[in-house]
Design an enzyme around this catalytic site. Sequence first.
Site, PDB file in Angstrom:
ATOM      1  N   HIS A  76     -18.647  10.559   2.539  1.00  0.00           N
ATOM      2  CA  HIS A  76     -17.594  11.566   2.465  1.00  0.00           C
ATOM      3  C   HIS A  76     -17.840  12.464   1.257  1.00  0.00           C
ATOM      4  O   HIS A  76     -18.210  11.980   0.189  1.00  0.00           O
ATOM      5  CB  HIS A  76     -16.222  10.901   2.363  1.00  0.00           C
ATOM      6  CG  HIS A  76     -15.880  10.140   3.603  1.00  0.00           C
ATOM      7  ND1 HIS A  76     -16.387   8.881   3.855  1.00  0.00           N
ATOM      8  CD2 HIS A  76     -15.118  10.467   4.673  1.00  0.00           C
ATOM      9  CE1 HIS A  76     -15.943   8.461   5.031  1.00  0.00           C
ATOM     10  NE2 HIS A  76     -15.176   9.402   5.547  1.00  0.00           N
ATOM     11  N   ASP A 102     -18.403  13.603   5.713  1.00  0.00           N
ATOM     12  CA  ASP A 102     -17.207  14.020   6.433  1.00  0.00           C
ATOM     13  C   ASP A 102     -16.188  14.694   5.514  1.00  0.00           C
ATOM     14  O   ASP A 102     -16.207  14.514   4.303  1.00  0.00           O
ATOM     15  CB  ASP A 102     -16.526  12.809   7.068  1.00  0.00           C
ATOM     16  CG  ASP A 102     -17.294  12.236   8.244  1.00  0.00           C
ATOM     17  OD1 ASP A 102     -18.429  12.691   8.501  1.00  0.00           O
ATOM     18  OD2 ASP A 102     -16.762  11.326   8.904  1.00  0.00           O
TER      19      ASP A 102
END
Length: 245
Positions: free
Chosen positions: A208, A64
Amino acid sequence: MKRVERAKRGKAVKRVSRRRAAPRSLALGLAVAATAAAGTATVGTGATPAHAAACTGYVALTFDDGPSTTHTPALLNALRQNGLRATMFNQGQYAAAYPAQVRAQVGAGMWVGNHSYTHPHLTQLGQAQIDSEISRTQQAIANAGGGTPNLFRPPYGETNTTVRTVAAKYGLTQVIWDVDSQDWNGASTDAIVRAAARLTNGQIMLMHEWSANTLAAIPRIAQTLASKGLCSGRISPQTGRAVAP
């Protein structure tokens, strides 16, 4: 860039015969040519033929909050070096700011998904605001050369009927996760690798792109998955589960 995921909700609602043998020299030449062709075919995909042959299942690695010029190049390099592919859930504001990095993601064989434009708590917004967050991101990613996404991850994993309805309006399948790496919460490299070890066929892992510990974990994640006969796959828009690329 907003870098901290808060209040991650747990496991959510979030692969010839021949009549006569060719002369040895010809066979060797064919083998060399085939090897070269295979190498050409995998450029830009990060795929590893040996891994593909050993796959007994597929999992989806997701990252992300990209793209960025600071983190995306190193992440893509690590994934490709280790024969992994992943889904990159990009924020629209960063796709608009760094279009070359979106193209680099696609060029490296990754898939690009929608992660809203500014990473708000969508469940606290009205329908028009949710629509703006999602639609602007669709446009930003398409303008950057990432294609039109068909996968959507709501920020923080927070969703409701309105969020799902707006996502569906744009042909998006909502994707949460099965395994949370906790890299957003300062998880160590060892902890991230242990999280990857929990993955089973069809499951999705949250990571992430800005986490240094996640970057360091990638070679070991690749080894861990290979030891279980698992390969990195894409997320099916039909089922929301990991499948063969």
